[in-house]
Design a protein around this motif. Structure first.
Motif, short mmCIF file in Angstrom:
data_model
loop_
_atom_site.label_atom_id
_atom_site.label_comp_id
_atom_site.label_asym_id
_atom_site.label_seq_id
_atom_site.Cartn_x
_atom_site.Cartn_y
_atom_site.Cartn_z
N VAL A 9 0.81 -1.22 0.00
CA VAL A 9 0.00 0.00 0.00
C VAL A 9 0.84 1.27 0.00
O VAL A 9 0.31 2.35 -0.19
CB VAL A 9 -0.98 0.03 1.19
N ARG A 10 2.14 1.14 0.23
CA ARG A 10 3.02 2.31 0.21
C ARG A 10 4.24 2.02 -0.63
O ARG A 10 4.63 0.88 -0.81
CB ARG A 10 3.45 2.69 1.64
N SER A 11 4.88 3.09 -1.11
CA SER A 11 6.02 2.98 -2.00
C SER A 11 7.29 2.61 -1.24
O SER A 11 7.42 2.88 -0.05
CB SER A 11 6.22 4.32 -2.71
N ILE A 12 8.24 2.02 -1.98
CA ILE A 12 9.53 1.69 -1.38
C ILE A 12 10.59 2.74 -1.70
O ILE A 12 11.76 2.56 -1.35
CB ILE A 12 10.01 0.29 -1.82
N ILE A 23 10.41 -6.55 0.35
CA ILE A 23 9.27 -6.41 -0.56
C ILE A 23 9.47 -7.26 -1.80
O ILE A 23 8.55 -7.97 -2.25
CB ILE A 23 9.05 -4.92 -0.93
N LYS A 24 10.67 -7.24 -2.36
CA LYS A 24 10.95 -8.04 -3.55
C LYS A 24 10.86 -9.54 -3.25
O LYS A 24 10.38 -10.31 -4.06
CB LYS A 24 12.33 -7.71 -4.12
N SER A 25 11.31 -9.95 -2.06
CA SER A 25 11.26 -11.37 -1.71
C SER A 25 9.83 -11.86 -1.53
O SER A 25 9.55 -13.04 -1.73
CB SER A 25 12.07 -11.64 -0.45
N LEU A 26 8.93 -10.96 -1.17
CA LEU A 26 7.52 -11.33 -1.07
C LEU A 26 6.86 -11.41 -2.45
O LEU A 26 5.78 -11.97 -2.58
CB LEU A 26 6.76 -10.30 -0.22
N GLY A 29 6.25 -5.10 -5.29
CA GLY A 29 7.13 -4.14 -5.91
C GLY A 29 6.40 -2.92 -6.43
O GLY A 29 7.01 -1.89 -6.69
N LYS A 30 5.10 -3.06 -6.63
CA LYS A 30 4.29 -1.93 -7.07
C LYS A 30 3.11 -1.78 -6.12
O LYS A 30 2.61 -2.77 -5.57
CB LYS A 30 3.77 -2.14 -8.49
N ILE A 31 2.65 -0.56 -5.95
CA ILE A 31 1.53 -0.29 -5.07
C ILE A 31 0.29 -1.00 -5.60
O ILE A 31 0.06 -1.07 -6.81
CB ILE A 31 1.31 1.22 -4.93
N ASN A 32 -0.49 -1.55 -4.69
CA ASN A 32 -1.73 -2.29 -4.95
C ASN A 32 -1.51 -3.66 -5.57
O ASN A 32 -2.47 -4.30 -6.00
CB ASN A 32 -2.73 -1.49 -5.79
N ARG A 33 -0.31 -4.14 -5.62
CA ARG A 33 -0.05 -5.52 -6.06
C ARG A 33 -0.27 -6.44 -4.86
O ARG A 33 0.18 -6.14 -3.76
CB ARG A 33 1.36 -5.64 -6.59
N SER A 34 -0.93 -7.57 -5.07
CA SER A 34 -1.26 -8.50 -3.98
C SER A 34 -0.73 -9.89 -4.28
O SER A 34 -0.58 -10.28 -5.44
CB SER A 34 -2.77 -8.59 -3.80
N LYS A 51 5.90 -3.99 7.77
CA LYS A 51 4.48 -3.92 8.13
C LYS A 51 3.87 -2.55 7.88
O LYS A 51 2.66 -2.44 7.71
CB LYS A 51 4.27 -4.34 9.57
N HIS A 52 4.69 -1.51 7.81
CA HIS A 52 4.18 -0.17 7.55
C HIS A 52 3.97 0.08 6.05
O HIS A 52 3.39 1.09 5.67
CB HIS A 52 5.15 0.86 8.12
N LEU A 53 4.40 -0.85 5.21
CA LEU A 53 4.26 -0.70 3.75
C LEU A 53 3.20 -1.62 3.16
O LEU A 53 2.84 -1.45 1.99
CB LEU A 53 5.60 -1.00 3.07
N VAL A 54 2.71 -2.58 3.94
CA VAL A 54 1.78 -3.57 3.41
C VAL A 54 0.52 -3.66 4.26
O VAL A 54 0.49 -3.21 5.40
CB VAL A 54 2.44 -4.97 3.34
N LYS A 55 -0.52 -4.26 3.67
CA LYS A 55 -1.75 -4.55 4.37
C LYS A 55 -1.93 -6.06 4.34
O LYS A 55 -1.75 -6.69 3.29
CB LYS A 55 -2.93 -3.86 3.68
N ILE A 56 -2.29 -6.66 5.47
CA ILE A 56 -2.44 -8.10 5.57
C ILE A 56 -3.88 -8.42 5.93
O ILE A 56 -4.44 -7.80 6.85
CB ILE A 56 -1.51 -8.67 6.66
N GLU A 57 -4.48 -9.36 5.20
CA GLU A 57 -5.83 -9.80 5.51
C GLU A 57 -5.94 -11.31 5.33
O GLU A 57 -5.37 -11.86 4.41
CB GLU A 57 -6.87 -9.08 4.64
N GLU A 58 -6.66 -11.96 6.26
CA GLU A 58 -6.85 -13.40 6.17
C GLU A 58 -7.90 -13.69 5.13
O GLU A 58 -8.86 -12.96 4.96
CB GLU A 58 -7.29 -13.96 7.51
N ILE A 59 -7.70 -14.82 4.42
CA ILE A 59 -8.69 -15.23 3.42
C ILE A 59 -9.15 -16.65 3.71
O ILE A 59 -8.60 -17.34 4.50
CB ILE A 59 -8.13 -15.12 1.98
#
Length: 59
Positions: A9-12, A23-26, A29-34, A51-59
């Motif tokens: 959700v935030r830029s690197i 971020i690359k290992s996950l 690399g681009k905002i809104n990529r999941s 954790k300040h750059l991403v949003k985590i949600e259970e599915i």
């Protein structure tokens, strides 16, 4: 194992290289990529670093 969706959700830009690498290992690399992953201790450690750059949600 729980499945989670991790969304960037935030830029690197202007972040330390370790956070950029995390971020690359996950596979992000681009905002809104999941991605959807099994949440384990290895993934939890990487997510904790950015954790300040991403949003985590259970599915």
């Amino acid at each position: 194992m729980a499945r989670v969706r991790i969304t960037q959700v935030r830029s690197i830009i202007d972040r330390p290289q370790t956070q950029k690498n995390a971020i690359k290992s996950l596979g992000l690399g681009k905002i809104n990529r999941s991605i959807e992953l099994d949440y384990n201790s290895a993934i939890a450690g990487v997510v904790n670093k950015v954790k300040h750059l991403v949003k985590i949600e259970e599915i």
